[in-house]
Write a protein that holds these residues in place. Structure first.
Motif, PDB file in Angstrom:
ATOM      1  N   TYR A   1       0.816  -1.219   0.000  1.00  0.00           N
ATOM      2  CA  TYR A   1       0.000   0.000   0.000  1.00  0.00           C
ATOM      3  C   TYR A   1       0.847   1.265   0.000  1.00  0.00           C
ATOM      4  N   LEU A   2       2.061   1.215   0.542  1.00  0.00           N
ATOM      5  CA  LEU A   2       2.912   2.405   0.513  1.00  0.00           C
ATOM      6  C   LEU A   2       3.378   2.720  -0.911  1.00  0.00           C
ATOM      7  N   ARG A   3       3.398   1.696  -1.770  1.00  0.00           N
ATOM      8  CA  ARG A   3       3.812   1.914  -3.146  1.00  0.00           C
ATOM      9  C   ARG A   3       2.668   2.445  -4.016  1.00  0.00           C
ATOM     10  N   ASP A   4       1.465   2.388  -3.507  1.00  0.00           N
ATOM     11  CA  ASP A   4       0.288   2.801  -4.266  1.00  0.00           C
ATOM     12  C   ASP A   4       0.134   4.320  -4.164  1.00  0.00           C
ATOM     13  N   SER A   5       0.237   5.011  -5.274  1.00  0.00           N
ATOM     14  CA  SER A   5       0.120   6.473  -5.275  1.00  0.00           C
ATOM     15  C   SER A   5      -1.271   6.919  -4.864  1.00  0.00           C
ATOM     16  N   GLU A   6      -2.281   6.100  -5.164  1.00  0.00           N
ATOM     17  CA  GLU A   6      -3.646   6.471  -4.783  1.00  0.00           C
ATOM     18  C   GLU A   6      -3.802   6.449  -3.263  1.00  0.00           C
ATOM     19  N   PHE A   7      -3.146   5.502  -2.585  1.00  0.00           N
ATOM     20  CA  PHE A   7      -3.173   5.473  -1.124  1.00  0.00           C
ATOM     21  C   PHE A   7      -2.490   6.699  -0.553  1.00  0.00           C
ATOM     22  N   ARG A   8      -1.326   7.046  -1.109  1.00  0.00           N
ATOM     23  CA  ARG A   8      -0.603   8.209  -0.600  1.00  0.00           C
ATOM     24  C   ARG A   8      -1.424   9.480  -0.781  1.00  0.00           C
ATOM     25  N   ARG A   9      -2.084   9.600  -1.943  1.00  0.00           N
ATOM     26  CA  ARG A   9      -2.885  10.785  -2.189  1.00  0.00           C
ATOM     27  C   ARG A   9      -4.133  10.800  -1.304  1.00  0.00           C
ATOM     28  N   LEU A  10      -4.716   9.643  -1.074  1.00  0.00           N
ATOM     29  CA  LEU A  10      -5.912   9.577  -0.251  1.00  0.00           C
ATOM     30  C   LEU A  10      -5.623  10.020   1.178  1.00  0.00           C
ATOM     31  N   THR A  11      -4.526   9.531   1.749  1.00  0.00           N
ATOM     32  CA  THR A  11      -4.207   9.924   3.121  1.00  0.00           C
ATOM     33  C   THR A  11      -3.970  11.421   3.221  1.00  0.00           C
ATOM     34  N   PHE A  12      -3.333  12.011   2.212  1.00  0.00           N
ATOM     35  CA  PHE A  12      -3.112  13.455   2.241  1.00  0.00           C
ATOM     36  C   PHE A  12      -4.432  14.213   2.092  1.00  0.00           C
TER      37      PHE A  12
END
Length: 750
Positions: free
Chosen positions: A135-146
């Motif tokens: 999940y840390l490699r998923d850009s959508e996860f990173r953007r969602l948390t932000f």
């Protein structure tokens, strides 16, 4: 916020042109339905209506693919909730109903309803996403948390001021996912009109609330320092590009650690639960030297969550690793130290390890030309693991509780590595990202660790809470779960115990909807005390002066009331003013005879307290005037050295005089001069009888009259004569002999 019709028409035309140029028209009917939905709901947030559906979601109901906005939420909050619906496979109505039914009434107050509902939806989605390994490699996860952080700052429709109508292109090089797998919001320049601005930033409150939901990203204890490190150059506002770089670096560190762990198990003979946290010395230009005695040898240093391993470099290969245990209680000491060739202490670039398992201290040197950053880094992470094990032993934690503490330490090291490698960050003072090191330096750090330990006593463990003591009332304490252990398991660090915990545990995060974790309260109280301590230390640094003469002048001015009082007493005792001295003598004798002398010291304290309260009442927090001191004339460096030498000489003379007194007392005790010893013994017998039978007030009266009347005209000559005789008698006492024996030279170490 309403979308203008002209902008909406342009947006629709642009999407229709993109649709005509598309090679595949499989999703045409879906887009057509979406246009109608846009026209019907253009007064609400457009972000909550558009999501590119992945193949595994084709069978999901249309209410999930196109969730309707919630009236109480802002456009950005609706956008976040819509993505959470897609992740959870539920509609907004279902999530809102679950929120209303599952949580207590206190969480659903009108003023906090929107924020708590946002937390409820996003926490569920994030918990589900973090159950995967990449999940840390998923850009959508990173953007969602932000975006959750952005929405948390403006969750309500009445407070939303963060949404703009145009967004720069989301750069392709920032994502590790193909465009077909990415969300529609960030796939091209023809994104929806209302969208999170790529240039928006996040404040500390939102980051400290959302980031610890995923314990891999941040820890409650150190989240404030992590935010300070990420925003050190942006005015305490976090930009997405910085946040994204941090998460990508964290993912890289974790993947490297798993790779090193897989390749090191055989060489180091690691136990099942051991995790490799970092390795150094593999690059020829950056070796690690192990010093034992006068011998030094290059090699490779490895840190796990249980021990340090050093592999000496032989002829092209590494020899068998030597293990330095950090987990068991062997009185380990790890601290910075000096090393050099042949045992010389020249370079401040080493970490010393000492325990009962090694015959002599072992030094690990990290050579580098500039500063000692490598040494400081290894010192920090080694101490973090050691202190984690000390905490486990201190509170008697076992099994799952112990694994949770060590997992938190492991994640702290990973975060520190990620920040160091991405931004060249090194901890100093209170800025460390390692929780157990931070607790050693923060005020009330012991209370933080006590709170953490108390929370683990209610840990949901395997086989029906078998780790919970029988004396703990679990009904009065909120249930917690081994979130760090589960997080490491999901990231790929698997062991038999972790598998059992993962299969039997329902993850309950440290951050809960509408609640404040007790650990957060302890950390905030500690930070308040830290701020006060730092402010006080700043005033201390401002008033420090240089030079012996200047410091002596400042001390004299500060002690002026005491010095002036002593001078006046000395003036009265000199009997220059006979009537004043006589009046003070009579007053003193009356006070002693009446027994009031015992109230003298309490009266002084009460007087000082009254003065302090007087200033407290009338000053009312006003600024304190500067204390004026007249410095002595300036002296050059040579004069200051001479002054220092003179002060050292005087200090040496005082020590010599004290030694002589002690040696003469020893001579009297051992009867080197028999006649003098007899006189001293008889005098001590007399003093003992007086102390035994005479009331103390009369003894004090005699001493006061004797000392105060020495300078009276009628006693002055006799007092001088008596003091002279005592001095002459003391000079005749010989000093006991002293012999200085040099220690034998130790044998040279092999």
């Amino acid at each position: 916020m309403k979308t203008k019709p002209t902008k909406l028409n342009r947006f629709i035309e642009e999407m229709e042109m993109e649709e005509e140029n598309d090679d595949t028209n499989n999703n045409g009917s879906k887009f057509g339905g979406m246009w109608e939905s846009i026209l019907r709901n253009h007064h609400h947030s457009l972000k909550s209506l558009f999501h590119r559906n992945k193949p595994d979601l084709d069978a999901v109901d249309d209410s999930v693919n196109s969730p309707k906005p919630i009236p109480q939420l802002s456009p950005i909050a609706n956008s976040v909730v819509s993505r959470c619906c897609r992740i959870l496979g539920a509609s907004t109505d279902e999530l809102q109903h679950a929120f209303d039914s599952e949580l207590p009434l206190g969480v659903k107050e009108l003023l906090t309803y929107a924020r708590n509902l946002l937390e409820f939806c996003s926490f569920k989605a994030l918990h589900k996403l973090t159950r995967t390994s990449d999940y840390l490699r998923d850009s959508e996860f990173r953007r969602l948390t932000f975006d959750v952080m952005l929405a948390w700052e403006a969750p309500s429709v009445h407070t939303d001021q963060l949404i703009t109508t145009e967004t720069p292109r989301f750069r392709k090089d920032e994502t590790a996912v193909d465009e077909d797998d990415a969300s529609l919001f960030y796939s091209s320049s023809t994104n929806m009109a209302v969208q999170v601005d790529d240039k928006k930033t996040v404040g500390f409150e939102a980051f400290s609330r959302i980031a610890p939901v995923c314990i891999v990203i941040a820890d409650i204890i150190t989240v404030h320092n992590l935010f300070d490190a990420l925003t050190s150059s942006s005015g305490r506002r976090l930009h997405f590009l910085v946040y994204d770089k941090y998460l990508r670096s964290l993912d890289k560190v974790i993947r490297n650690s798993k790779h090193v762990l897989a390749s090191s198990v055989g060489n180091l003979q690691l136990a099942e639960e051991e995790i490799v946290l970092d390795v150094d010395g593999t690059i020829p230009t950056q070796p690690v030297l192990q010093h034992i005695g006068i011998a030094a040898w290059p090699g490779r240093l490895t840190l796990t969550n249980y021990a340090l391993y050093f592999e000496s470099l032989g002829v092209g290969v590494y020899e068998k690793a030597v293990r330095y245990d950090l987990g068991t209680d062997m009185k380990q000491v790890i601290k910075p130290d000096l090393t050099g060739p042949l045992g010389a202490r020249l370079f401040d670039k080493a970490v010393m390890y000492k325990s009962t398992s090694v015959a002599e201290p072992v030094y690990f040197e990290f050579p580098e030309f500039k500063a000692n950053l490598r040494r400081d880094y290894w010192l920090d992470i080694s101490l973090e693991i050691l202190r984690a094990h000390v905490l486990v032993r201190k509170f008697g934690l076992k099994d799952t509780q112990k694994s949770e503490i060590l997992a938190r330490a492991n994640l702290g090291v990973f975060r520190y590595r990620a920040l160091k490698e991405a931004f060249k960050f090194f901890s100093s003072n209170y800025k460390t990202l390692l929780a157990f090191n931070l607790a050693e330096t923060l005020p009330r750090g012991d209370m933080i660790m006590q709170t953490l330990s108390n929370s683990l006593t209610n840990l949901i463990a395997v086989s029906g809470k078998r780790d919970i003591p029988a004396s703990v009332d679990t009904k009065k304490q909120p249930a917690v779960s081994p979130a760090a252990v589960v997080a490491l398991f999901c990231l790929g660090f698997k062991s038999k115990k972790a598998v059992d915990i993962y299969e039997e545990t329902t993850v309950i995060g440290d951050i809960r909807v509408g609640e404040i974790n007790p650990l957060e309260v302890a950390v905030k109280q500690s930070l308040m005390d830290t701020g006060k301590a730092e402010a006080a230390q700043a005033t201390v640094d401002q008033v420090k002066v240089e030079g012996i003469d200047t410091n002596v002048a400042v001390m004299k001015e500060l002690l002026f009331p005491v010095i002036e009082s002593a001078n006046r007493l000395q003036l009265l005792a000199s009997w220059k003013y006979f009537y004043r001295s006589t009046a003070f003598l009579l007053l003193g004798c009356y006070v002693i005879i009446r027994g009031w002398i015992q109230y003298l010291l309490p009266s002084i304290f009460v007087f000082i307290a009254i003065i302090m309260l007087w200033h407290r009442h009338f000053r009312k927090g006003g600024s304190l005037e500067a204390f004026t001191v007249t410095p002595p004339p300036n002296r050059n460096a040579v004069e200051q050295l001479l002054t220092l030498q003179e002060a050292i000489t005087q200090f040496e003379s005082c020590i010599q005089a004290g030694n002589i007194v002690l040696l003469k007392v020893r001579a009297l005790l051992l009867a080197i001069l028999p006649q003098a010893t007899e006189k001293v013994a008889l005098f001590l017998f007399f003093i003992a009888v007086v102390l035994a039978f005479v009331p103390p007030k009369y003894i004090i009266l005699v001493i006061f009259v004797e000392c105060y009347t020495r300078e009276m005209p009628c006693r002055k000559e006799s007092s001088k004569r008596w003091i002279r005789r005592v001095r002459e008698w003391w000079i005749k006492i010989p000093a006991a002999p002293v012999e200085l024996v040099k220690p034998e030279e130790s044998k040279k170490r092999k």
